[in-house]
Scaffold this active site. Structure first.
Site, short mmCIF file in Angstrom:
data_model
loop_
_atom_site.label_atom_id
_atom_site.label_comp_id
_atom_site.label_asym_id
_atom_site.label_seq_id
_atom_site.Cartn_x
_atom_site.Cartn_y
_atom_site.Cartn_z
N ASP A 1 39.82 47.15 36.49
CA ASP A 1 40.86 45.61 35.91
C ASP A 1 41.80 46.74 34.83
O ASP A 1 41.47 47.05 33.79
CB ASP A 1 39.36 44.95 35.68
CG ASP A 1 40.56 43.77 34.47
OD1 ASP A 1 39.51 42.53 35.38
OD2 ASP A 1 40.91 43.44 33.68
N ILE A 2 42.52 45.47 34.94
CA ILE A 2 43.55 46.57 34.34
C ILE A 2 43.47 46.45 32.20
O ILE A 2 43.75 46.87 31.35
CB ILE A 2 44.87 45.06 34.12
CG1 ILE A 2 46.24 46.94 33.11
CG2 ILE A 2 45.09 44.15 33.32
CD1 ILE A 2 47.59 45.55 33.65
N HIS B 1 34.12 40.87 39.92
CA HIS B 1 34.23 41.89 38.25
C HIS B 1 32.73 42.48 38.43
O HIS B 1 31.58 41.76 38.81
CB HIS B 1 33.86 41.63 37.17
CG HIS B 1 35.31 39.92 36.96
ND1 HIS B 1 36.02 40.61 36.27
CD2 HIS B 1 35.52 38.98 37.18
CE1 HIS B 1 36.99 39.64 35.94
NE2 HIS B 1 36.55 38.68 36.72
N HIS C 1 37.79 36.81 43.65
CA HIS C 1 37.44 38.85 42.95
C HIS C 1 35.95 38.76 42.20
O HIS C 1 35.09 37.79 41.85
CB HIS C 1 38.48 39.50 42.41
CG HIS C 1 38.00 38.23 41.02
ND1 HIS C 1 39.20 37.34 41.06
CD2 HIS C 1 38.12 38.26 39.51
CE1 HIS C 1 39.28 36.35 39.89
NE2 HIS C 1 38.59 37.32 38.58
N ASN D 1 33.61 34.75 38.53
CA ASN D 1 34.14 33.37 37.70
C ASN D 1 34.67 32.57 38.96
O ASN D 1 35.49 32.79 38.87
CB ASN D 1 35.37 34.02 36.24
CG ASN D 1 34.68 34.18 35.32
OD1 ASN D 1 33.34 34.49 35.41
ND2 ASN D 1 34.65 35.78 34.93
N GLY E 1 35.99 30.47 33.50
CA GLY E 1 37.02 31.10 32.94
C GLY E 1 37.77 31.82 34.04
O GLY E 1 38.25 32.98 33.62
N GLN E 2 37.83 32.20 35.13
CA GLN E 2 38.24 32.59 36.11
C GLN E 2 39.96 31.78 35.73
O GLN E 2 41.01 30.80 35.27
CB GLN E 2 38.26 31.43 37.47
CG GLN E 2 39.24 32.39 38.84
CD GLN E 2 38.99 31.81 39.96
OE1 GLN E 2 38.11 30.87 40.12
NE2 GLN E 2 39.42 32.21 41.04
N SER E 3 40.58 33.47 35.80
CA SER E 3 42.57 33.39 35.53
C SER E 3 43.33 33.42 36.47
O SER E 3 44.40 33.30 36.29
CB SER E 3 42.33 34.09 34.24
OG SER E 3 42.28 35.28 34.16
P1 5GP Z 1 38.72 36.07 36.15
O1 5GP Z 1 39.69 36.15 34.46
O2 5GP Z 1 39.86 35.46 36.98
O3 5GP Z 1 37.51 35.95 36.09
O4 5GP Z 1 39.38 37.92 36.43
C1 5GP Z 1 40.92 37.91 36.62
C2 5GP Z 1 40.61 39.66 36.20
O5 5GP Z 1 42.09 40.23 36.54
C3 5GP Z 1 40.64 40.19 34.15
O6 5GP Z 1 39.49 40.64 34.30
C4 5GP Z 1 41.92 40.82 33.67
O7 5GP Z 1 41.80 41.41 33.38
C5 5GP Z 1 42.65 41.05 35.89
N1 5GP Z 1 44.10 41.50 35.80
C6 5GP Z 1 44.69 40.21 35.27
N2 5GP Z 1 46.10 41.03 35.66
C7 5GP Z 1 46.19 42.15 36.15
C8 5GP Z 1 46.65 42.94 36.55
O8 5GP Z 1 47.85 42.45 36.85
N3 5GP Z 1 46.09 43.81 37.19
C9 5GP Z 1 44.90 44.20 37.15
N4 5GP Z 1 44.37 45.31 37.25
N5 5GP Z 1 43.74 43.84 36.71
C10 5GP Z 1 44.14 42.13 35.96
#
Ligand code: 5GP
Ligand code: ZN
Length: 111
Positions: A29-30, A99, A97, A84, A90-92
């Protein structure tokens, strides 16, 4: 399709790949929320884990198999998996995916 994680699978956006097979990819994760924070995604695009479960139930197992293989490989003593599903949860990024989080204590109930 303009999907960030599809671009990572295709190699069009760089990521620190941890593991990859024909069906599933894992990368760091970034913005890590723990010393180990890895995202495990299907190579094929699905909006969320619910859609994976409905359309390809075996693939859900393949995603969790990769989580366990990474945990064994990294000798993690325990890990938390978070999924999420939907913006209100909280899904973005709307490519399914898991975590995989490890390396610190985790509170329960989660925030
Ligand atoms: P969500 O919020 O959808 O559950 O998780 C999305 C995840 O993707 C977040 O933890 C966020 O840090 C990660 N993420 C967003 N953009 C990037 C990216 O460009 N590269 C990587 N490796 N992770 C990313
Ligand atoms: Zn995608």
């Amino acid at each position: 399709m303009d999907c960030l994680f599809c671009k990572i699978v295709a190699g069009n956006i760089p990521a620190q790949i941890v593991a990859k097979n024909d069906f599933v990819t894992a990368f760091n994760d970034i913005t890590p929320q723990a010393p180990t924070h890895i995202l495990i995604i299907p190579n094929q695009h699905f909006e969320n884990i619910g859609q994976v479960a409905i359309k390809d139930e075996k693939l859900v197992g393949q995603m969790f198999q990769m989580a366990e293989e990474i945990a064994v490989d990294k000798k993690l003593t325990g890990y938390r998996t978070v999924l999420n599903t939907g913006a209100s949860a909280g899904q973005s990024v709307f490519h399914a995916h898991i975590h995989l989080l490890a390396g610190r204590a985790f509170a329960w109930p989660p925030g």
